[in-house]
Design an enzyme around this catalytic site. Structure first.
Site, mmCIF file in Angstrom:
data_model
loop_
_atom_site.group_PDB
_atom_site.id
_atom_site.type_symbol
_atom_site.label_atom_id
_atom_site.label_comp_id
_atom_site.label_asym_id
_atom_site.label_seq_id
_atom_site.Cartn_x
_atom_site.Cartn_y
_atom_site.Cartn_z
ATOM 1 N N THR A 125 0.828 -1.203 0.000
ATOM 2 C CA THR A 125 0.000 0.000 0.000
ATOM 3 C C THR A 125 0.861 1.252 0.000
ATOM 4 O O THR A 125 1.975 1.254 0.542
ATOM 5 C CB THR A 125 -0.915 0.012 1.238
ATOM 6 O OG1 THR A 125 -1.545 1.293 1.337
ATOM 7 C CG2 THR A 125 -0.159 -0.239 2.538
ATOM 8 N N ASP A 126 0.322 2.341 -0.540
ATOM 9 C CA ASP A 126 1.049 3.616 -0.513
ATOM 10 C C ASP A 126 1.149 4.184 0.905
ATOM 11 O O ASP A 126 1.933 5.100 1.157
ATOM 12 C CB ASP A 126 0.396 4.643 -1.457
ATOM 13 C CG ASP A 126 -1.031 5.001 -1.080
ATOM 14 O OD1 ASP A 126 -1.592 4.403 -0.146
ATOM 15 O OD2 ASP A 126 -1.595 5.911 -1.737
ATOM 16 N N GLU A 127 0.344 3.633 1.838
ATOM 17 C CA GLU A 127 0.373 4.172 3.210
ATOM 18 C C GLU A 127 1.720 3.945 3.880
ATOM 19 O O GLU A 127 2.009 4.563 4.908
ATOM 20 C CB GLU A 127 -0.735 3.545 4.059
ATOM 21 C CG GLU A 127 -2.114 3.875 3.527
ATOM 22 C CD GLU A 127 -3.250 3.722 4.537
ATOM 23 O OE1 GLU A 127 -2.968 3.556 5.731
ATOM 24 O OE2 GLU A 127 -4.400 3.789 4.108
ATOM 25 N N TYR A 153 -1.962 -0.269 11.105
ATOM 26 C CA TYR A 153 -2.130 -0.934 9.802
ATOM 27 C C TYR A 153 -0.936 -0.643 8.901
ATOM 28 O O TYR A 153 -0.295 -1.569 8.380
ATOM 29 C CB TYR A 153 -3.436 -0.468 9.119
ATOM 30 C CG TYR A 153 -3.468 -0.786 7.638
ATOM 31 C CD1 TYR A 153 -3.590 -2.100 7.189
ATOM 32 C CD2 TYR A 153 -3.344 0.228 6.677
ATOM 33 C CE1 TYR A 153 -3.598 -2.400 5.821
ATOM 34 C CE2 TYR A 153 -3.353 -0.063 5.315
ATOM 35 C CZ TYR A 153 -3.479 -1.375 4.893
ATOM 36 O OH TYR A 153 -3.475 -1.662 3.550
ATOM 37 N N ALA A 155 1.981 0.458 9.624
ATOM 38 C CA ALA A 155 3.232 -0.067 10.193
ATOM 39 C C ALA A 155 3.354 -1.565 9.907
ATOM 40 O O ALA A 155 4.443 -2.063 9.588
ATOM 41 C CB ALA A 155 3.277 0.192 11.699
ATOM 42 N N LYS A 157 2.031 -3.142 7.355
ATOM 43 C CA LYS A 157 2.289 -3.329 5.914
ATOM 44 C C LYS A 157 3.749 -2.951 5.583
ATOM 45 O O LYS A 157 4.383 -3.594 4.742
ATOM 46 C CB LYS A 157 1.311 -2.497 5.085
ATOM 47 C CG LYS A 157 -0.144 -2.941 5.172
ATOM 48 C CD LYS A 157 -0.420 -4.310 4.553
ATOM 49 C CE LYS A 157 -0.361 -4.306 3.048
ATOM 50 N NZ LYS A 157 -0.749 -5.631 2.493
ATOM 51 N N LYS A 192 -15.317 1.059 4.411
ATOM 52 C CA LYS A 192 -14.404 2.001 3.746
ATOM 53 C C LYS A 192 -15.206 3.176 3.203
ATOM 54 O O LYS A 192 -16.417 3.060 2.964
ATOM 55 C CB LYS A 192 -13.647 1.294 2.621
ATOM 56 C CG LYS A 192 -12.958 -0.007 3.050
ATOM 57 C CD LYS A 192 -11.644 0.218 3.788
ATOM 58 C CE LYS A 192 -11.125 -0.999 4.534
ATOM 59 N NZ LYS A 192 -10.935 -2.215 3.788
ATOM 60 N N ARG A 217 -7.119 11.683 -0.850
ATOM 61 C CA ARG A 217 -6.745 10.326 -1.247
ATOM 62 C C ARG A 217 -6.669 10.287 -2.771
ATOM 63 O O ARG A 217 -7.333 11.058 -3.462
ATOM 64 C CB ARG A 217 -7.778 9.295 -0.740
ATOM 65 C CG ARG A 217 -7.866 9.212 0.801
ATOM 66 C CD ARG A 217 -6.583 8.644 1.374
ATOM 67 N NE ARG A 217 -6.571 8.481 2.832
ATOM 68 C CZ ARG A 217 -6.093 9.381 3.689
ATOM 69 N NH1 ARG A 217 -5.626 10.547 3.259
ATOM 70 N NH2 ARG A 217 -6.063 9.126 4.980
#
Ligand code: NAD
Ligand code: DAU
Length: 339
Positions: A125-127, A153, A155, A157, A192, A217
């Site tokens: 993910t881009d997060e 989450y 962290a 990933k 979501k 986003r």
């Protein structure tokens, strides 16, 4: 080619199963999914009778089961979608995120090492890049940025991504990682933003916008994500990371207003509620690498994709009405009452 798709009863995984069976009808796909609250076997009903598709209910952290499956099935490629994926839930209860997202990845890679695969692909993910400021529209996430994380989450990933690269360097596992921006489309669980707002708008219920609604986003139609992963597992370079995104940045308020307009409901339904803890400000992907190296470009404009998505939720009410009648209601009350 035989592909193990983990998490294929979830939103993106199921869309990927459909995409691959359609695009490569000769491939064999095995879906391993433990059917958590977010996994839905009904989603896979249209392919259950396809002789090239097989479903196994099981947990990616179950070492015995995973190793047995690898021994029996001799996968060529692994695509790991299985994850706990909702940021708000990770803030409430991080433990299961660490277990599934990190230890699940380790288990799958250990089995991939033991039995040998041509490719292990990690759906990231881009997060993992943290966030960007709202007042610097010139900044984008690139693959060489350092990993940082705001939520349990992200962290988890980021930890998984580090582990994937470590397995490549240490054991020579042939890996690729993709890091995609926010997806939307059919079969997304209504916790979501987009499906939750569609569901509430259709029921004339309040639309809970966190904070000021200015957070941005970068939205991508799910089929475009599936196409990118297909390209990466075929032509992506081993050991590389590919960002996926279509330069489609929107503030949460813009998204919510678009939904209200399309379903013909009043903006009076918008309600500002307490902000998410550690709320990331802006995500924005620079997709230059995947475009230049693999020729990937998104095909669905947001205006078309959001219309198709709303139509899908209107045409498939039974899919989500069943979901919101169970544990979901408790979750919703816990998350949104007194917020
Ligand atoms: P989702 O929550 O809709 O689906 C996750 C699936 O994984 C479910 O079917 C669930 O049952 C399964 N699962 C969970 N724990 C498992 C376990 N221990 N063993 C086996 N299966 C398990 O998630 P999604 O939105 O489809 O996301 C899929 C992947 O893509 C995740 O890795 C996520 O981090 C990543 N991703 C999502 C987005 C997005 O916008 N949704 C964007 C970029 C990356
Ligand atoms: O960027 C990729 C990530 O996108 C994925 O890795 C995650 O799995 C996926 O869940 C998604 O994370 P976000 O936190 O961005 O998505 P979510 O739909 O939860 O929230 C989108 C934005 O909308 C975010 O700024 C929070 C806000 N929001 C969300 C909900 C559920 C609201 O304002 N109100 C809400 O009720």
């Amino acid at each position: 080619m035989k592909i193990l798709v983990t998490g294929g009863a979830g939103f993106i995984g199921a869309n990927f199963v459909f995409y691959m069976l359609d695009k490569h009808p000769e491939y064999d796909i095995l879906c391993l999914d433990s059917l958590t609250y977010c996994g839905n076997i009904k989603t896979l009903e249209p392919v259950m009778d396809n002789p090239h598709f097989k479903f196994v209910k099981g947990d990616v952290t179950d070492r015995k089961l995973v190793f047995q499956l690898f021994e029996e099935e001799k996968f060529d490629v692994v695509v790991n979608f299985a994850a706990e994926s909702h940021v708000d839930r990770s803030i409430e209860d991080p433990g299961v995120f660490l277990r599934t997202n990190i230890l699940g990845t380790q288990t799958l890679m250990d089995a991939s090492n033991e039995y040998g695969v041509a490719r292990y692909h990690q759906v990231g993910t881009d997060e993992v890049y943290g966030d960007l400021p709202l007042d610097r529209p010139d900044l984008f996430f690139t693959e060489d940025m350092p990993l940082t994380a705001s939520s349990p989450y992200s962290a988890s990933k980021a930890s998984a991504d580090l582990l994937v690269m470590a397995y490549h360097r240490t054991y020579g596992l042939p890996v690729t990682i993709s890091r995609c921006s926010n997806n939307y489309g059919p079969y997304q669980f209504p916790e979501k933003l987009i499906p939750l707002m569609i569901k509430n708008a259709l029921a004339d219920e309040k639309l809970p916008v966190y904070g000021t609604g200015e957070n941005v986003r970068d939205w991508l139609y799910v089929k475009d994500h599936c196409k990118a992963i297909d390209m990466i597992i075929h032509d992506g370079k081993v050991g590389e990371v590919y960002n996926i995104g279509g330069h489609n940045e929107k503030s949460n308020l813009e998204v919510v207003r678009t939904i209200l307009k399309q379903v013909g409901k009043s903006e009076d339904l918008i309600t500002f509620v307490g902000d998410r803890k550690g709320h990331d400000l802006r995500y924005a992907i620079d997709p230059t690498k995947i475009h230049d190296e693999l020729g990937w470009l998104p095909e669905t404009r947001f205006d078309d994709g959001i219309r198709q998505t709303i139509d899908w939720y209107l045409d498939n009410r039974s899919w989500w009405e069943e979901i919101i009648s169970g544990e979901y209601q408790e979750y919703y009350d816990r998350m949104y009452s007194n917020r």
